[in-house]
Enzyme design. Structure first.
Site, PDB file in Angstrom:
ATOM      1  N   CYS A 132      -2.904 -16.708   3.475  1.00 33.98           N
ATOM      2  CA  CYS A 132      -2.388 -16.353   5.020  1.00 33.98           C
ATOM      3  C   CYS A 132      -3.355 -15.551   4.990  1.00 33.98           C
ATOM      4  O   CYS A 132      -3.357 -14.267   4.556  1.00 33.98           O
ATOM      5  CB  CYS A 132      -1.499 -15.438   3.983  1.00 33.98           C
ATOM      6  SG  CYS A 132      -0.059 -14.730   4.661  1.00 33.98           S
ATOM      7  N   CYS A 135      -1.895 -11.800   5.459  1.00 36.50           N
ATOM      8  CA  CYS A 135      -1.581 -11.031   4.164  1.00 36.50           C
ATOM      9  C   CYS A 135      -3.042 -10.239   3.790  1.00 36.50           C
ATOM     10  O   CYS A 135      -3.634  -9.277   3.001  1.00 36.50           O
ATOM     11  CB  CYS A 135      -1.320 -11.622   3.202  1.00 36.50           C
ATOM     12  SG  CYS A 135       0.568 -11.794   3.007  1.00 36.50           S
TER      13      CYS A 135
END
Length: 177
Positions: A132, A135
């Site tokens: 991700c 993130c």
């Protein structure tokens, strides 16, 4: 079980991984709590039983507290959810989803039970395993606010990459047996 148990489970073709696992266990750029928490969080992110058990045992032997062990597991758990959700928002062409409230509980982020920097390092490691980028950027920015050097972030990423590879090799060998 220990880190040697994990290393012994690796086939000869994965010797580089075994050597990397050994050298990373002696890593000095991170505190012991940061290092062993990254190992535990990364192991739980992948979920291969031999690796989880071996690295948890190694972390306990190295003095990782039960509170830190629990927080490392919590980092893997919450990032398992957040990485899927936020990666999806990032990948979708319809950006309206990013303007909607997530409506997902994330209380552990505010009160992880350990130093915020440690939890952020572990979250970064797990976010790398789960792929991700959104993130990764968010956690790295938080680490920068706390003055964490790039070399420490890199150390957490190196741990994540090796634990991921080790876990996948051991799982693959078990599946082939």
């Amino acid at each position: 079980m220990s880190i040697d148990t994990v290393r012994d489970a690796l086939p000869a073709y994965a010797k580089d991984l075994s050597l990397n696992l050994s050298s990373l266990s002696a890593e000095t750029l991170l505190t012991d709590q940061q290092k062993w928490g990254a190992f535990v969080a990364s192991a739980h992110a992948v979920g291969q039983p031999v690796v989880v058990k071996g690295l948890e045992a190694a972390a306990r032997a190295a003095g990782l507290s039960e509170e830190a062990l629990t927080a490392a597991k919590a980092a893997a758990a919450i990032m398992g959810m957040n990485n899927v959700y936020y990666r999806s928002l990032h990948l979708m062409k319809n950006k309206e989803y990013g303007t909607l409230p997530a409506k997902l509980r994330m209380n552990v982020l505010a009160n992880p039970g350990v130093e915020k920097v440690d939890f952020e390092l572990w979250s970064t490691a797990v976010s790398a395993i789960n792929g991700c980028g959104m993130c990764l950027d968010a956690h790295e920015a938080e680490l920068k606010k706390h003055g964490v050097p790039n070399t420490s972030v890199q150390a957490a990423l190196r741990i994540a990459s090796v634990v991921n590879a080790v876990s996948r090799v051991i799982a693959g060998e078990a599946a082939a047996a």
